[in-house]
Design an enzyme around this catalytic site. Structure first.
Site, PDB file in Angstrom:
ATOM      1  N   CYS A 166      44.347   4.071  42.905  1.00  0.00           N
ATOM      2  CA  CYS A 166      45.243   5.204  43.191  1.00  0.00           C
ATOM      3  C   CYS A 166      45.783   5.169  44.628  1.00  0.00           C
ATOM      4  O   CYS A 166      46.741   5.858  44.951  1.00  0.00           O
ATOM      5  CB  CYS A 166      44.524   6.521  42.945  1.00  0.00           C
ATOM      6  N   HIS A 187      48.790  11.932  45.958  1.00  0.00           N
ATOM      7  CA  HIS A 187      48.465  11.317  44.672  1.00  0.00           C
ATOM      8  C   HIS A 187      48.257  12.423  43.641  1.00  0.00           C
ATOM      9  O   HIS A 187      47.807  13.523  43.970  1.00  0.00           O
ATOM     10  CB  HIS A 187      47.186  10.482  44.849  1.00  0.00           C
ATOM     11  N   ASN A 201      48.066  11.302  35.559  1.00  0.00           N
ATOM     12  CA  ASN A 201      47.736  10.403  36.672  1.00  0.00           C
ATOM     13  C   ASN A 201      48.217   8.988  36.324  1.00  0.00           C
ATOM     14  O   ASN A 201      47.625   8.337  35.460  1.00  0.00           O
ATOM     15  CB  ASN A 201      46.219  10.440  36.890  1.00  0.00           C
TER      16      ASN A 201
HETATM   17  N1  ACO Z   1      38.351  18.403  26.765  1.00  0.00           N
HETATM   18  C1  ACO Z   1      37.429  19.357  26.585  1.00  0.00           C
HETATM   19  N2  ACO Z   1      36.240  19.345  27.205  1.00  0.00           N
HETATM   20  C2  ACO Z   1      35.974  18.328  28.022  1.00  0.00           C
HETATM   21  C3  ACO Z   1      36.900  17.294  28.260  1.00  0.00           C
HETATM   22  C4  ACO Z   1      38.127  17.350  27.573  1.00  0.00           C
HETATM   23  N3  ACO Z   1      39.077  16.433  27.734  1.00  0.00           N
HETATM   24  N4  ACO Z   1      36.359  16.424  29.128  1.00  0.00           N
HETATM   25  C5  ACO Z   1      35.155  16.886  29.449  1.00  0.00           C
HETATM   26  N5  ACO Z   1      34.907  18.039  28.783  1.00  0.00           N
HETATM   27  C6  ACO Z   1      33.715  18.890  28.829  1.00  0.00           C
HETATM   28  C7  ACO Z   1      32.517  18.160  29.331  1.00  0.00           C
HETATM   29  O1  ACO Z   1      31.865  17.499  28.281  1.00  0.00           O
HETATM   30  C8  ACO Z   1      31.677  19.279  29.914  1.00  0.00           C
HETATM   31  O2  ACO Z   1      31.015  19.920  28.873  1.00  0.00           O
HETATM   32  P1  ACO Z   1      29.517  20.511  29.077  1.00  0.00           P
HETATM   33  O3  ACO Z   1      29.643  21.531  30.169  1.00  0.00           O
HETATM   34  O4  ACO Z   1      29.190  21.081  27.746  1.00  0.00           O
HETATM   35  O5  ACO Z   1      28.682  19.327  29.466  1.00  0.00           O
HETATM   36  C9  ACO Z   1      32.715  20.270  30.444  1.00  0.00           C
HETATM   37  O6  ACO Z   1      33.957  19.934  29.765  1.00  0.00           O
HETATM   38  C10 ACO Z   1      32.922  20.187  31.938  1.00  0.00           C
HETATM   39  O7  ACO Z   1      33.105  18.831  32.301  1.00  0.00           O
HETATM   40  P2  ACO Z   1      33.219  18.403  33.793  1.00  0.00           P
HETATM   41  O8  ACO Z   1      33.338  16.934  33.901  1.00  0.00           O
HETATM   42  O9  ACO Z   1      32.136  19.099  34.562  1.00  0.00           O
HETATM   43  O10 ACO Z   1      34.631  19.077  34.176  1.00  0.00           O
HETATM   44  P3  ACO Z   1      35.281  19.250  35.593  1.00  0.00           P
HETATM   45  O11 ACO Z   1      35.572  20.682  35.827  1.00  0.00           O
HETATM   46  O12 ACO Z   1      34.571  18.485  36.663  1.00  0.00           O
HETATM   47  O13 ACO Z   1      36.701  18.556  35.383  1.00  0.00           O
HETATM   48  C11 ACO Z   1      37.871  16.481  35.852  1.00  0.00           C
HETATM   49  C12 ACO Z   1      36.773  17.184  35.041  1.00  0.00           C
HETATM   50  C13 ACO Z   1      39.198  17.106  35.498  1.00  0.00           C
HETATM   51  C14 ACO Z   1      37.869  15.004  35.485  1.00  0.00           C
HETATM   52  C15 ACO Z   1      37.594  16.654  37.374  1.00  0.00           C
HETATM   53  O14 ACO Z   1      36.239  16.368  37.642  1.00  0.00           O
HETATM   54  C16 ACO Z   1      38.464  15.772  38.234  1.00  0.00           C
HETATM   55  O15 ACO Z   1      39.667  15.943  38.310  1.00  0.00           O
HETATM   56  N6  ACO Z   1      37.867  14.824  38.994  1.00  0.00           N
HETATM   57  C17 ACO Z   1      38.603  14.002  39.945  1.00  0.00           C
HETATM   58  C18 ACO Z   1      39.554  13.024  39.299  1.00  0.00           C
HETATM   59  C19 ACO Z   1      40.136  12.099  40.367  1.00  0.00           C
HETATM   60  O16 ACO Z   1      40.463  12.496  41.472  1.00  0.00           O
HETATM   61  N7  ACO Z   1      40.225  10.823  40.094  1.00  0.00           N
HETATM   62  C20 ACO Z   1      40.618   9.886  41.122  1.00  0.00           C
HETATM   63  C21 ACO Z   1      41.757   9.157  40.807  1.00  0.00           C
HETATM   64  S1  ACO Z   1      41.605   8.196  39.356  1.00  0.00           S
HETATM   65  C22 ACO Z   1      41.678   6.534  39.886  1.00  0.00           C
HETATM   66  O17 ACO Z   1      41.553   6.212  41.013  1.00  0.00           O
HETATM   67  C23 ACO Z   1      41.810   5.521  38.825  1.00  0.00           C
END
Ligand code: ACO
Length: 339
Positions: A115, A266, A296
């Site tokens: 990214c 980003h 993304n």
């Molecule tokens: N739909 C529904 N539920 C989901 C989904 C989905 N697509 N994905 C996960 N869940 C569930 C999980 O199983 C979890 O359930 P549980 O509480 O029963 O265990 C719940 O939702 C919460 O999951 P979390 O992973 O804790 O959700 P969070 O609020 O952290 O959001 C996210 C996830 C959006 C991925 C966030 O953590 C994020 O944006 N992280 C950073 C991403 C980023 O910056 N990436 C860098 C760039 S990518 C690159 O470099 C290639």
């Protein structure tokens, strides 16, 4: 005389196939409400048919960037390409773009900073310009990620985030005297960083030499050929590193946040970008986001944003822009650019 790496044009290309959150909900246990609330994404683009390559998207963006700059492919003397989803395991897409675009036998360099591809790329271009190794440079950032996503409930945490797309910049070495408005333009400063302790927090393990046997049938069954992420760890690191990068570049250049015309971050998560904006005490119009429409697109997010910002008149000649990125590696960084 000062030597500056001036952006002559920017362009982008996204495939026509729109994939909405509701479309994904038909494939896995997710919902429009979960995706929108957690990430800000409403839809993303996927390649129109199987076999469309990263270099094809990159070529489309690059051809338009060349047109807009008024350059022929033969004018280019360096290609810098950034992707985490190359056409082939090796070589990288730089050489494929060289051939596809019909460039001379110029150097073609591939950057693997995920990214952070655009911010590493601009820093690299600035170095080539200032060391007088290149004059007309194409920086191409492209990704085809949809084929490696696990589009089932098992992979839903990653699958809803990513899209396909490309962006390209034509950047020229310009020599200007003091007092010439050109001397103010171009890449002013860059700040980059990395922390390999995060390598396996966000990664795709295969294909890779760390796995004995390279790729086995059981690895495919276990889903090791799909990207994986510990989302919360990445989120926390992203906010901290993006802010640190912004503050470093502002301080080093004697600027206050309010003096930046447009921050182009980003597009990984709208909540990350909102936290950075609030911390910098900037109004929403000073930060460009389009994650709602594209998700993304990894290395391509910032060039797509820059291209749309120009088209919308939010980025004009003379605007002071701050790019900010954080991604897999971990890698991060930013560039201060006078457009
Ligand atoms: N739909 C529904 N539920 C989901 C989904 C989905 N697509 N994905 C996960 N869940 C569930 C999980 O199983 C979890 O359930 P549980 O509480 O029963 O265990 C719940 O939702 C919460 O999951 P979390 O992973 O804790 O959700 P969070 O609020 O952290 O959001 C996210 C996830 C959006 C991925 C966030 O953590 C994020 O944006 N992280 C950073 C991403 C980023 O910056 N990436 C860098 C760039 S990518 C690159 O470099 C290639």
């Amino acid at each position: 005389m000062a030597l500056r790496a001036v952006v002559r044009s920017v362009s982008h290309y996204v495939p026509g196939r729109r994939v909405t959150n509701d479309d994904l909900s038909a494939l896995m246990d997710t919902s429009d409400a979960w995706i929108t609330e957690r990430t800000g994404i409403k839809e993303r683009r996927f390649i129109d048919s199987e076999g469309v390559t990263t270099s094809q998207l990159g070529e489309a963006a690059a051809r338009q960037a060349l047109d807009r700059a008024g350059w022929a492919a033969q004018d280019v003397d360096l290609i810098v390409a950034a992707t985490l989803s190359p056409d082939l395991y090796f070589p990288g897409i730089g050489v494929i773009l060289q051939q596809r675009l019909g460039c001379r036998a110029i150097p073609a360099l591939d950057i693997r900073a995920q990214c952070s591809g655009l911010v590493y790329g601009l820093s690299c271009v600035d170095g080539y310009v200032k060391s007088r190794q290149a004059k007309k440079i194409l920086l191409v950032c492209a990704e085809v990620q949809s084929p490696v996503l696990d589009l089932t409930t098992r992979g839903r945490d990653m699958a809803v985030l990513f899209g396909d797309g490309a962006g390209a910049l034509a950047i020229e070495a310009c020599e200007a005297e003091e007092g010439d408005p050109l001397v103010q333009r171009g890449i002013i400063d860059s700040h980059l960083g990395s922390d390999g302790s995060g390598a396996e927090v966000l990664c795709m393990k295969l294909p890779g030499t760390a796995r004995p046997g390279f790729i086995k049938e059981s690895d495919i069954q276990e889903g090791l050929v799909h990207p994986k992420m510990e989302g919360k760890v990445v989120f926390k690191n992203a906010v901290g590193r993006l802010l640190e990068t912004a503050q470093t570049l502002l301080k080093r250049n004697g600027l206050q946040p309010g003096q930046i015309d447009l921050i182009v971050p980003h597009q990984a998560n709208l909540r990350i970008n909102e936290m950075v904006r609030e911390e910098l005490k900037l109004p929403p119009e000073r930060v460009f986001n389009n994650i709602e429409r594209y998700g993304n697109t990894t290395a391509a997010t910032i060039p797509i944003c820059l291209s749309e910002a120009v088209a919308e008149g939010r980025l004009r000649e003379g605007s002071l822009v701050l790019t900010l990125a954080f991604g897999a590696g971990f890698t991060w960084g930013g560039n201060l650019v006078r457009w």
